[in-house]
Scaffold this motif. Structure first.
Motif, mmCIF file in Angstrom:
data_model
loop_
_atom_site.group_PDB
_atom_site.id
_atom_site.type_symbol
_atom_site.label_atom_id
_atom_site.label_comp_id
_atom_site.label_asym_id
_atom_site.label_seq_id
_atom_site.Cartn_x
_atom_site.Cartn_y
_atom_site.Cartn_z
ATOM 1 N N LYS A 204 -2.123 4.325 -16.245
ATOM 2 C CA LYS A 204 -1.619 3.038 -16.728
ATOM 3 C C LYS A 204 -2.646 1.939 -16.475
ATOM 4 C CE LYS A 204 3.279 4.096 -15.877
ATOM 5 N NZ LYS A 204 3.762 4.012 -17.262
ATOM 6 N N PRO A 205 -2.644 0.898 -17.289
ATOM 7 C CA PRO A 205 -3.528 -0.256 -17.055
ATOM 8 C C PRO A 205 -3.194 -0.914 -15.725
ATOM 9 C CG PRO A 205 -2.555 -0.335 -19.256
ATOM 10 C CD PRO A 205 -1.850 0.752 -18.516
ATOM 11 N N PRO A 206 -4.156 -1.538 -15.057
ATOM 12 C CA PRO A 206 -3.922 -2.184 -13.749
ATOM 13 C C PRO A 206 -2.759 -3.162 -13.751
ATOM 14 C CG PRO A 206 -6.255 -2.079 -14.209
ATOM 15 C CD PRO A 206 -5.575 -1.598 -15.453
ATOM 16 N N ALA A 207 -2.610 -3.922 -14.840
ATOM 17 C CA ALA A 207 -1.517 -4.908 -14.903
ATOM 18 C C ALA A 207 -0.155 -4.215 -14.888
ATOM 19 C CB ALA A 207 -1.648 -5.760 -16.161
ATOM 20 N N GLU A 208 -0.059 -3.087 -15.615
ATOM 21 C CA GLU A 208 1.209 -2.358 -15.654
ATOM 22 C C GLU A 208 1.479 -1.675 -14.318
ATOM 23 O OE1 GLU A 208 3.436 0.910 -18.532
ATOM 24 O OE2 GLU A 208 1.589 -0.075 -19.211
ATOM 25 N N GLN A 209 0.408 -1.189 -13.684
ATOM 26 C CA GLN A 209 0.561 -0.592 -12.360
ATOM 27 C C GLN A 209 1.127 -1.608 -11.367
ATOM 28 O OE1 GLN A 209 -3.115 1.102 -10.998
ATOM 29 N NE2 GLN A 209 -3.126 2.767 -12.504
ATOM 30 N N GLU A 210 0.603 -2.806 -11.449
ATOM 31 C CA GLU A 210 1.054 -3.870 -10.542
ATOM 32 C C GLU A 210 2.524 -4.199 -10.772
ATOM 33 O OE1 GLU A 210 -0.145 -8.419 -9.192
ATOM 34 O OE2 GLU A 210 -1.442 -7.321 -10.566
ATOM 35 N N LYS A 211 2.950 -4.198 -12.041
ATOM 36 C CA LYS A 211 4.364 -4.468 -12.349
ATOM 37 C C LYS A 211 5.272 -3.386 -11.754
ATOM 38 C CE LYS A 211 4.016 -7.124 -16.649
ATOM 39 N NZ LYS A 211 4.333 -7.120 -18.088
ATOM 40 N N THR B 294 0.839 -1.214 0.000
ATOM 41 C CA THR B 294 0.000 0.000 0.000
ATOM 42 C C THR B 294 0.864 1.250 0.000
ATOM 43 O OG1 THR B 294 -1.727 -1.178 1.224
ATOM 44 C CG2 THR B 294 -1.822 1.224 1.228
ATOM 45 N N VAL B 295 1.900 1.241 0.828
ATOM 46 C CA VAL B 295 2.813 2.383 0.889
ATOM 47 C C VAL B 295 3.523 2.566 -0.445
ATOM 48 C CG1 VAL B 295 4.906 3.279 1.969
ATOM 49 C CG2 VAL B 295 3.166 2.194 3.377
ATOM 50 N N THR B 296 3.961 1.452 -1.054
ATOM 51 C CA THR B 296 4.647 1.517 -2.352
ATOM 52 C C THR B 296 3.738 2.105 -3.414
ATOM 53 O OG1 THR B 296 5.935 -0.446 -1.758
ATOM 54 C CG2 THR B 296 5.911 0.171 -4.070
ATOM 55 N N GLN B 297 2.467 1.696 -3.399
ATOM 56 C CA GLN B 297 1.504 2.209 -4.382
ATOM 57 C C GLN B 297 1.298 3.718 -4.217
ATOM 58 O OE1 GLN B 297 -2.067 -0.087 -4.488
ATOM 59 N NE2 GLN B 297 -2.830 0.876 -6.355
ATOM 60 N N GLN B 298 1.229 4.174 -2.987
ATOM 61 C CA GLN B 298 1.066 5.603 -2.735
ATOM 62 C C GLN B 298 2.289 6.390 -3.199
ATOM 63 O OE1 GLN B 298 0.302 5.667 1.464
ATOM 64 N NE2 GLN B 298 -1.891 5.211 1.248
#
Length: 414
Positions: free
Chosen positions: A58-65, A42-46
């Motif tokens: 970005k698409p969800p898959a690319e965000q996850e990468k 969660t912290v990394t995503q923020q």
């Protein structure tokens, strides 16, 4: 009184912050592996949303990468931040007491390392997550970075304090053989430091004579009529008869930032000699003076290019003088091969600066003696007294090596 209250309040605040920091780290360590991963993700995503401009587009898959790539670095930085703040707070708390800042720096790192080990064991016991040495290393690295920055800032901000003979100690010595009843003060290696503490100690001790065996100031500084060395000599002469011999810094024999330069001595100018004389102090440049039954001699530093030894002819001349002979010799390394062969009753030295760093009563390095030198402080054969000195002309701090004013009592019973 107000300063003391503010100091106590500051210590209390720092102590509470340390406890809060420990509690925060402990809470995170109590999380299960899944909870810990979710928190750091969660912290990394923020962070990704803040740092990467088009992250939300970005698409969800690319965000996850992107998050997966950043996750290990963010997790390591979080560990460094947690323990860096802990180590920094411990160091700040320790620095509120007087003492050697380098020692407190290492104590802070040691305490942080100890708690990092405890935290890993707690993590393993409470959440069944693995305890790893690499995590401890990352934790200590964070503390190392933060504590190093704090120490550097502290040393820069307190430079004036360190040039004020901060932490100076008065060391008492005794000559346990027939000698005139005298109290002699040895003020070596001031190196232009602020001398108020030294003068205050001399006024309190009331010596019968004050001996300055060299490196009071650099030759360049002595060229300035307003240099503090002249005020020091004048104030010393008002307390007791003062005798001053020349070390390597007065005769320009030091490297001045070039370790490959072979120093060549430069005699003091007549102007400098005249200014020294006007202070009331007596300059002994390879000369001696008779004071009642005592003869005080000053042996000038013998550094010349690659050669470093005293003028044997002058030294032998001193040995032939009558009375109880006191020799001011800047270099303690001259004593065993040269001075010990004479029957000069008392020699006082400086130059070695106590070995700069002292561990288990031994210095680490001294000019003219090298690594782990023998003669950096104390007494040799009850005839040679070596002072740790008062100033510090290099950026390297003293460790376990307080500036020293030496008081020698002669003619006392053992």
């Amino acid at each position: 009184m107000k300063k003391k209250i503010l100091l106590y309040v500051l210590r209390a605040i720092l102590f509470v912050l340390i406890l809060l920091n420990v509690g925060f780290i402990s809470k995170l360590s109590s999380q299960s592996g899944q909870e810990s991963h979710q928190t750091s993700t969660t912290v990394t995503q923020q962070i990704a949303q803040t740092v990467i401009k088009d992250f939300d587009q970005k698409p969800p898959a690319e965000q996850e990468k992107v998050v997966q790539k950043m996750h290990p670095f963010v997790r390591d930085l979080a560990h460094m931040a947690e323990f860096g703040s802990l180590g920094g707070l411990i160091l700040l708390l320790l620095l509120t007491w007087r003492g050697f800042p380098i020692l407190r720096y290492f104590i802070s790192l040691l305490l942080t390392f100890a708690y990092a080990c405890i935290d890993e064991l707690h993590q393993k016991a409470s959440s069944e997550r693995a305890a790893q040495w690499i995590d401890i290393g990352i934790d200590v690295l964070g503390a190392f970075v933060v504590c190093s920055v704090i120490l550097l800032l502290y040393l820069l901000l307190t430079k004036k304090m360190r040039n004020d003979c901060y932490g100076m100690k008065v060391t008492y010595r005794q000559v346990n053989r027939p000698a005139p009843r005298l109290r002699v003060a040895v003020a070596a290696d001031l190196h232009g430091a602020v001398h108020e503490r030294v003068i205050a100690a001399l006024q309190k001790e009331k010596p019968d004579m004050i001996l300055i065996p060299g490196d009071l100031s650099d030759d360049i500084c002595l060229a300035d009529p307003k240099n503090a060395a002249y005020d020091f000599l004048k104030r010393c002469a008002e307390i007791a008869p003062t005798y001053y011999s020349l070390g390597n810094h007065e005769i320009a024999c030091y490297h001045r930032g070039n370790p490959w330069r072979h120093p060549v001595p430069v005699p003091l100018s007549e102007e400098v000699r005249s200014r020294i004389e006007s202070t009331g102090a007596i300059l002994l440049d390879n000369a001696c003076v008779h004071v009642g039954e005592v003869t005080v001699c000053g042996l000038t530093s013998g550094i010349n290019r690659k050669l470093n030894q005293p003028n044997e002819e002058i030294l032998n001349g001193f040995a032939n003088e009558k009375g109880f002979r006191i020799l001011l010799c800047h270099h303690p390394e001259y004593y065993v091969p040269h001075i010990a062969k004479t029957d000069i009753e008392l020699t006082v030295c400086g130059h070695a600066h106590g070995g700069q760093w002292r561990f288990f009563g031994r210095g680490v390095y001294a000019p003219g003696q090298g690594i782990f030198p023998k003669h950096t402080a104390g007494v040799i054969e009850d005839r040679c007294f070596v002072s740790r000195g008062l100033g510090n002309h290099t950026w390297i701090p003293r460790i376990f090596n307080a500036p020293e004013l030496v008081m020698i009592d002669l003619g006392q019973e053992k």
